[in-house]
Design an enzyme around this catalytic site. Structure first.
Site, PDB file in Angstrom:
ATOM      1  N   ALA A 121      38.333  41.132  29.946  1.00 57.94           N
ATOM      2  CA  ALA A 121      37.787  40.406  29.694  1.00 57.94           C
ATOM      3  C   ALA A 121      36.762  40.019  30.283  1.00 57.94           C
ATOM      4  O   ALA A 121      36.519  40.286  31.664  1.00 57.94           O
ATOM      5  CB  ALA A 121      38.849  38.995  29.995  1.00 57.94           C
ATOM      6  N   LYS A 176      45.693  54.158  40.505  1.00 57.31           N
ATOM      7  CA  LYS A 176      44.266  53.369  40.577  1.00 57.31           C
ATOM      8  C   LYS A 176      43.231  52.860  41.596  1.00 57.31           C
ATOM      9  O   LYS A 176      41.959  52.736  40.811  1.00 57.31           O
ATOM     10  CB  LYS A 176      44.495  51.668  39.738  1.00 57.31           C
ATOM     11  CG  LYS A 176      43.408  50.452  39.830  1.00 57.31           C
ATOM     12  CD  LYS A 176      44.091  50.494  38.455  1.00 57.31           C
ATOM     13  CE  LYS A 176      43.294  48.670  37.912  1.00 57.31           C
ATOM     14  NZ  LYS A 176      42.771  48.777  36.899  1.00 57.31           N
ATOM     15  N   ASN A 180      39.520  54.416  40.497  1.00 56.79           N
ATOM     16  CA  ASN A 180      38.123  53.012  40.885  1.00 56.79           C
ATOM     17  C   ASN A 180      37.098  53.785  41.656  1.00 56.79           C
ATOM     18  O   ASN A 180      36.207  53.800  41.661  1.00 56.79           O
ATOM     19  CB  ASN A 180      38.742  51.812  41.066  1.00 56.79           C
ATOM     20  CG  ASN A 180      39.807  50.781  39.736  1.00 56.79           C
ATOM     21  OD1 ASN A 180      39.117  51.315  38.766  1.00 56.79           O
ATOM     22  ND2 ASN A 180      40.619  50.552  40.537  1.00 56.79           N
TER      23      ASN A 180
HETATM   24  N1  LIG Z   1      37.902  41.747  33.836  1.00 55.24           N
HETATM   25  C1  LIG Z   1      38.507  42.317  33.669  1.00 55.24           C
HETATM   26  O1  LIG Z   1      38.322  43.104  32.176  1.00 55.24           O
HETATM   27  C2  LIG Z   1      39.427  42.859  35.326  1.00 55.24           C
HETATM   28  C3  LIG Z   1      40.378  44.244  34.508  1.00 55.24           C
HETATM   29  C4  LIG Z   1      41.136  44.392  35.296  1.00 55.24           C
HETATM   30  C5  LIG Z   1      41.286  44.176  36.333  1.00 55.24           C
HETATM   31  N2  LIG Z   1      40.565  43.516  36.424  1.00 55.24           N
HETATM   32  C6  LIG Z   1      40.355  42.844  38.311  1.00 55.24           C
HETATM   33  O2  LIG Z   1      40.843  41.906  38.229  1.00 55.24           O
HETATM   34  C7  LIG Z   1      39.974  40.543  39.750  1.00 55.24           C
HETATM   35  C8  LIG Z   1      39.525  40.295  38.821  1.00 55.24           C
HETATM   36  O3  LIG Z   1      39.063  40.290  37.679  1.00 55.24           O
HETATM   37  P1  LIG Z   1      38.042  38.813  37.105  1.00 55.24           P
HETATM   38  O4  LIG Z   1      37.062  40.066  35.985  1.00 55.24           O
HETATM   39  O5  LIG Z   1      38.392  37.819  36.213  1.00 55.24           O
HETATM   40  O6  LIG Z   1      36.817  38.670  38.179  1.00 55.24           O
HETATM   41  P2  LIG Z   1      36.458  36.914  37.899  1.00 55.24           P
HETATM   42  O7  LIG Z   1      35.869  36.895  36.286  1.00 55.24           O
HETATM   43  O8  LIG Z   1      34.972  37.359  38.859  1.00 55.24           O
HETATM   44  O9  LIG Z   1      37.364  35.472  38.166  1.00 55.24           O
HETATM   45  C9  LIG Z   1      37.282  35.472  39.768  1.00 55.24           C
HETATM   46  C10 LIG Z   1      37.067  34.060  39.455  1.00 55.24           C
HETATM   47  O10 LIG Z   1      37.746  33.389  40.828  1.00 55.24           O
HETATM   48  C11 LIG Z   1      36.815  32.625  41.115  1.00 55.24           C
HETATM   49  N3  LIG Z   1      36.564  31.756  42.341  1.00 55.24           N
HETATM   50  C12 LIG Z   1      36.705  32.538  43.120  1.00 55.24           C
HETATM   51  N4  LIG Z   1      37.228  32.134  44.474  1.00 55.24           N
HETATM   52  C13 LIG Z   1      37.874  30.736  44.543  1.00 55.24           C
HETATM   53  C14 LIG Z   1      37.978  29.974  44.700  1.00 55.24           C
HETATM   54  N5  LIG Z   1      38.379  30.133  46.541  1.00 55.24           N
HETATM   55  N6  LIG Z   1      38.663  28.645  44.281  1.00 55.24           N
HETATM   56  C15 LIG Z   1      38.594  28.544  42.912  1.00 55.24           C
HETATM   57  N7  LIG Z   1      38.691  29.801  42.098  1.00 55.24           N
HETATM   58  C16 LIG Z   1      37.594  30.728  43.114  1.00 55.24           C
HETATM   59  C17 LIG Z   1      35.327  32.417  40.703  1.00 55.24           C
HETATM   60  O11 LIG Z   1      34.224  31.643  40.307  1.00 55.24           O
HETATM   61  P3  LIG Z   1      32.808  31.691  40.749  1.00 55.24           P
HETATM   62  O12 LIG Z   1      32.602  32.258  39.160  1.00 55.24           O
HETATM   63  O13 LIG Z   1      32.635  30.467  40.937  1.00 55.24           O
HETATM   64  O14 LIG Z   1      32.878  33.268  42.217  1.00 55.24           O
HETATM   65  C18 LIG Z   1      35.639  33.218  39.431  1.00 55.24           C
HETATM   66  O15 LIG Z   1      35.577  32.723  38.137  1.00 55.24           O
HETATM   67  C19 LIG Z   1      39.878  41.549  40.313  1.00 55.24           C
HETATM   68  O16 LIG Z   1      39.732  41.999  41.093  1.00 55.24           O
HETATM   69  C20 LIG Z   1      39.357  42.794  39.032  1.00 55.24           C
HETATM   70  O17 LIG Z   1      38.943  43.892  39.343  1.00 55.24           O
HETATM   71  C21 LIG Z   1      39.448  42.392  35.796  1.00 55.24           C
END
Ligand SMILES: NC(=O)c1ccc[n+]([C@@H]2O[C@H](COP(=O)([O-])OP(=O)(O)OC[C@H]3O[C@@H](n4cnc5c(N)ncnc54)[C@H](OP(=O)(O)O)[C@@H]3O)[C@@H](O)[C@H]2O)c1
Length: 293
Positions: A121, A176, A180
């Site tokens: 996503a 993985k 990566n």
């Molecule tokens: N997205 C994908 O398709 C995908 C696929 C496989 C794996 N992953 C992995 O999954 C993990 C999450 O990815 P993501 O894409 O979902 O990341 P993301 O969209 O950046 O989501 C992280 C969220 O956590 C929030 N956050 C950070 N610190 C916080 C805190 N202390 N309190 C409350 N909220 C907090 C961030 O807020 P802010 O926006 O304010 O920083 C952001 O909204 C990563 O390791 C990524 O590599 C992602």
């Protein structure tokens, strides 16, 4: 069992949507004031997620806390909530390694599940679009009683289906990590889509990164290092049109997960006395780009 979702990011919003779909009792722990997220599922109309916010001070101890955060965000998130944590179950769902030890230290009474997901996503401002269903691989890394285990499994199988449970996730985590450690920094440094890494000019560098990572896996006795070339090539092909998360993070001047991917490999190399000069070079190159922005 109440589900808590840390943050309102891309994967966190997929999980909130799944909670809505299955009528689960859930709350979010937002970073600041809760945002109103518009969510576009894969196969249904767009909707606004009505998730309620949890006050950490009112945690009870039996919650399932999902941490779909960037690797570098987990520690500070847990520092914020650790005064209120007791015997919750925490699910780590990030790319990269090296976070579990710090998380355990901050939440010593909690039980932990470590996972990797192929859900996909992306988030643009307050809108999240799911782009792939993807399977999820999970493993308990703490002792847990049978009744809690059954409740947690039932919830996670609804939220992350299809789920595969492992006794030991090391092989899947490392495979993985290696994928990566090749695709993320190289696409970011060369500013190309994932698929362009199949071109001949990148093959020598890809092979060196794989060879160094394989030596670490062998040194640690982790299986699954024989066909890393195929694993990397498959992801390059399956995601050929995508820009990697590290490419996007650098372009948008956000921090990257490099310290938990190539950085983790270099630390393990130092610990084991195994040289990782190519991983060190890409780590330093990404740090240099981050510093320049
Ligand atoms: N997205 C994908 O398709 C995908 C696929 C496989 C794996 N992953 C992995 O999954 C993990 C999450 O990815 P993501 O894409 O979902 O990341 P993301 O969209 O950046 O989501 C992280 C969220 O956590 C929030 N956050 C950070 N610190 C916080 C805190 N202390 N309190 C409350 N909220 C907090 C961030 O807020 P802010 O926006 O304010 O920083 C952001 O909204 C990563 O390791 C990524 O590599 C992602």
């Amino acid at each position: 069992m109440r589900v808590l979702i840390a943050g309102q990011g891309a994967i966190g919003s997929v999980l909130a949507y799944r909670c809505e779909l299955h009528g689960l009792d859930y709350r979010v722990l937002p970073r600041r004031q809760k945002q109103s997220i518009e969510f576009q599922p894969l196969d249904a109309a767009c909707l606004r997620l009505p998730s309620a916010q949890q006050n950490p001070a009112s945690l009870r101890g039996d919650e399932l806390l999902l941490l779909p955060l960037k690797a570098y965000q987990v520690q500070s998130m847990l520092e914020q909530v650790s005064p209120y944590l007791s015997t919750q179950t925490l699910v780590l769902l990030h790319n990269g390694l090296g976070v579990l030890e710090k998380a355990r230290h901050l939440a010593p009474e909690c039980s932990f599940i470590q996972g990797i997901t192929r859900l996909a996503a992306y988030k643009q401002q307050h809108r999240v679009t799911q782009t792939a269903q993807g399977d999820t691989h999970l493993s308990w890394v703490s002792e847990v009683n049978q009744s809690r285990e059954q409740k947690v499994h039932a919830v996670l199988e609804e939220l992350l289906s299809p789920v595969y449970w492992h006794q030991d996730l090391s092989e899947a985590l490392w495979r993985k990590l290696v994928v990566n450690s090749v695709i993320n920094p190289l696409t970011a440094l060369h500013q190309v889509r994932n698929g362009q890494l199949s071109q001949p000019q990148y093959q020598a560098q890809i092979q060196t990164l794989i060879d160094e990572a394989r030596a670490l896996m062998q040194g640690l006795g982790i299986r699954g290092h024989e066909d890393l070339e195929r694993a990397v090539a498959e992801v390059i092909e399956q995601t050929s049109d995508n820009y990697s998360s590290m490419y996007q993070d650098l372009m948008q001047q956000r921090p990257t997960e490099i310290d938990y991917i190539n950085g983790y490999l270099c630390q393990e190399g130092q610990r084991l006395g195994i040289a990782t000069p190519e991983h060190q070079a890409v780590l330093e190159a990404i740090h240099a780009q981050q510093a320049a922005t």
